[in-house]
Enzyme design. Structure first.
Site, PDB file in Angstrom:
ATOM      1  N   ASN A   1      34.445 -35.141 -31.864  1.00 52.18           N
ATOM      2  CA  ASN A   1      34.507 -33.691 -31.684  1.00 52.18           C
ATOM      3  C   ASN A   1      35.197 -32.968 -32.833  1.00 52.18           C
ATOM      4  OD1 ASN A   1      36.531 -35.356 -30.250  1.00 52.18           O
ATOM      5  ND2 ASN A   1      37.579 -33.423 -29.937  1.00 52.18           N
TER       6      ASN A   1
ATOM      7  N   GLN B   1      29.834 -34.190 -27.253  1.00 55.05           N
ATOM      8  CA  GLN B   1      29.477 -33.437 -28.460  1.00 55.05           C
ATOM      9  C   GLN B   1      28.046 -33.690 -28.916  1.00 55.05           C
ATOM     10  OE1 GLN B   1      31.148 -31.114 -30.160  1.00 55.05           O
ATOM     11  NE2 GLN B   1      32.977 -31.237 -28.891  1.00 55.05           N
TER      12      GLN B   1
ATOM     13  N   THR C   1      31.070 -29.945  -2.184  1.00 50.64           N
ATOM     14  CA  THR C   1      29.823 -29.186  -2.186  1.00 50.64           C
ATOM     15  C   THR C   1      29.363 -28.964  -3.622  1.00 50.64           C
ATOM     16  OG1 THR C   1      30.423 -28.076  -0.142  1.00 50.64           O
ATOM     17  CG2 THR C   1      28.755 -26.995  -1.506  1.00 50.64           C
TER      18      THR C   1
ATOM     19  N   CYS D   1      41.081 -28.343 -27.318  1.00 49.98           N
ATOM     20  CA  CYS D   1      41.963 -28.806 -26.240  1.00 49.98           C
ATOM     21  C   CYS D   1      43.381 -29.054 -26.731  1.00 49.98           C
ATOM     22  CB  CYS D   1      41.428 -30.091 -25.639  1.00 49.98           C
ATOM     23  SG  CYS D   1      39.686 -29.977 -25.284  1.00 49.98           S
TER      24      CYS D   1
END
Length: 403
Positions: free
Chosen positions: A151, A179, A237, A325
């Site tokens: 990345n 990526q 869900t 990040c």
């Protein structure tokens, strides 16, 4: 002011067709796929169609796709799921020193649970050596997890060789392809991939949706407990709008892949050539050939990447230094350190990642703006003019993984 987005490895714009389809499944077709009535059946059908589209993107079967909340969850499910389900067979995992933190931190967690992890070193282009991988395998090895493409520096690993070796040795092979999906052709059959992680927001679907491909027959234990959703592998869900959007994005990615790659690569090569020509004391990081089409990662000597980003931002250009990040932390990138760059050089890194909507004019604008910014920042730097060179430090002393 001009606004130029050169940070596609951090996230991408949601495609308009994708967004419109998502809106439809929020406002009109809003049933729960587990309900038996027509609202539920309509949602269930849409989820299964999306599963088919995603499987088609890398030659998998629809029932091998598990929807997750993104790449991080897919990585966690792959590593913890395989580790827990196969610990009677062995407790050894092999990965690399340049993985995304979703893999790194999951491996560190598994080490605390009694698993042993080998972190393979990489060469100066961020490429693993197959020799190192062969030597790391023991009779306790249950999983090899190596990213498809990095990345930060864009290097694409020898995935086919890794897959072949893993298959011969009877070891599961997982690849974090977050990526690469949508930027590089992938065929899980041809490459012998057993598990693969992807994230929607890296190829024009929304944030908060991803998937894990799990080859039929792979022993995996679920890590999130509850209802029987996703064939008992991921309770909760289903995120129907996210899933249908992901399916649409997969369909669009598959349709124009070769054309898109050629276009983005052309822009990137122009950008790299311009930077190398106009600016002295700059190094291109990552593999020169085997790299993602949109990735350009540079180290500019004598300056901080952070101040470079802020100055570019003032000119309307969005880029990054390392991965989104980790931008909040001041540590230099673990990827660049693993490649043997010194702390000083690693700190001066800039990641420019291009996408299908970027234009040649934007590249020209970047090439017009960047030399003066670099020059100005260097003139303020006490290091500039002194004899600092690109001397790789001992990669191990710089890197905090002593495995």
């Amino acid at each position: 002011m001009k606004r130029v987005y050169f940070d596609h490895s951090a996230t991408t714009q949601v495609n308009r067709e994708v967004a419109e389809l998502m809106l439809e499944y929020m406002t009109e077709k809003y049933g729960n796929p587990s309900s038996v009535h027509s609202f539920g059946r309509e949602a269930r059908k849409a989820v299964e169609e999306a599963r088919e589209r995603i499987a088609a993107l890398f030659n998998a079967k629809p029932n091998e796709i598990i929807f997750t909340s993104g790449g991080t969850e897919a990585d966690n499910l792959a590593l913890k799921g395989v580790a827990l389900a196969n610990r009677k067979k062995g407790n050894h995992i092999i990965t690399t020193g340049i993985e995304h933190h979703a893999i790194m931190h999951t491996c560190e967690y598994l080490e605390k649970q009694g698993f042993t992890v080998t972190y393979l070193p990489v060469d100066e282009n961020a490429m693993i050596r197959m020799e190192d991988l062969k030597n790391a395998i023991t009779d306790k090895t249950i999983l090899i997890s190596i990213m498809f493409a990095n990345n930060e520096v864009g290097t694409i690993q020898p995935i086919k060789e890794i897959g072949q070796l893993a298959r011969e040795k009877g070891i599961y092979f997982h690849t974090d392809a977050v990526q690469a999906v949508g930027s590089h052709p992938i065929d899980v059959e041809e490459l012998n991939i057993d598990l693969l992680s992807l994230a929607g927001h890296k190829f024009h679907a929304s944030k908060g949706i991803g998937a894990l491909y799990v080859r039929r027959g792979v022993k995996l234990e679920e890590i999130q407990h509850g209802g029987a959703h996703e064939r008992n592998m991921r309770a909760g869900t289903e995120n129907v709008p996210g899933i249908v959007g992901l399916g649409k994005a997969a369909e669009l990615a598959k349709r124009d892949l070769d054309k898109k790659i050629a276009y983005i690569k052309g822009l990137r090569d122009k950008l790299i050539a311009g930077v190398m020509e106009k600016i002295p004391h700059v190094k291109l990081n990552g593999h020169p050939e085997s790299r993602l089409p949109g990735n350009a990662n540079f180290s500019f000597l004598y300056i901080e990447g952070e101040s470079l980003l802020l100055n570019l931002d003032m000119k309307g250009i969005a880029a990054s230094s390392g991965s989104a990040c980790t931008s909040g932390s001041l540590d230099p990138s673990h990827v660049l350190l693993a490649m043997g760059l010194t702390h000083e050089v690693a700190h001066g890194s800039l990641r420019v990642t291009l996408g299908q909507d970027n234009t040649e004019e934007e590249v020209d604008y970047f090439l017009e703006v960047i030399p003066e910014i670099v020059e100005r920042l260097r003139s303020m730097s006490p290091l500039y003019g002194s004899a600092a060179e690109f001397k790789p430090s001992n990669p191990c002393s710089a890197c905090h993984h002593h495995h």
